[in-house]
Design an enzyme around this catalytic site. Sequence first.
Site: not given
Ligand code: DX5
Ligand code: ZN
Length: 221
Positions: A10, A35, A37, A39, A68, A70, A139, A175
């Site tokens: 990620s 990956h 993320d 947000m 991904h 969010m 998750m 994840d």
């Molecule tokens: C959290 C993200 C993850 C995050 C995982 O909201 O979706 O992808 O980056 O990070 P680690 O591996 O540090 O838990």
């Molecule tokens: Zn993620």
Amino acid sequence: MSRSVLIAPSILSADFSRFGEEVRAIDDAGCDWVHVDVMDGHFVPNITFGPRLVECIRPWTEKTLDVHLMIAPVDPYLETFAKAGSDIITVHAEAGPHLDRSLQVIRGLGKKAGVSLNPSTPENVIEYVLDRIDLVLVMSVNPGFGGQAFIPSQVEKVRRIKAMIAGRDIDLEVDGGVTPETAPALAAAGANVLVAGSGIFKGGAYAKNISAIRDSCLLSA
Ligand code: DX5
Ligand code: ZN
């Protein structure tokens, strides 16, 4: 039996001032997917980046861009993320009332469609969309931040979803809090893609960190 899992670093844990180079580095280090993320500070309590970032990192790797989302609402942004170069677009089941429609839109844009479930969301929400999805993302932390502690109850959820998939061509990804310590149980439960942020970017030894997670699954299988 040996299982081989795909590793998706990620870039939430990458150096935000050098995304292109960081993506190239994890590609060179042997990752399988990248990956991304996204947000929005609304669906989750953090803000990262949007479709422009996907467009900017696209030339830096030919590997699968696993995006991904969010964000809520999500439907108004699906086309932009598709055009930016995403390969897989994953939406949260909790992000809106019309999951089935979102998934149809993603496939209609020619992309693979994923559904993500927060830790408190039961797996039955995907029961009636199983034939519309290419990926389920479980998750194992509450989404929003890297570096959180793994929530062990999600291993059983992975096992149940693996049974629900029942041979369909659907990837089962996990994840959050994935490390060489937590990965083996996930692989044994049926996960075939593992996302890791801090566990891979920490310390800078990307190839070693990717291999450590992948190998932990092989050793314990
Ligand atoms: C959290 C993200 C993850 C995050 C995982 O909201 O979706 O992808 O980056 O990070 P680690 O591996 O540090 O838990
Ligand atoms: Zn993620």
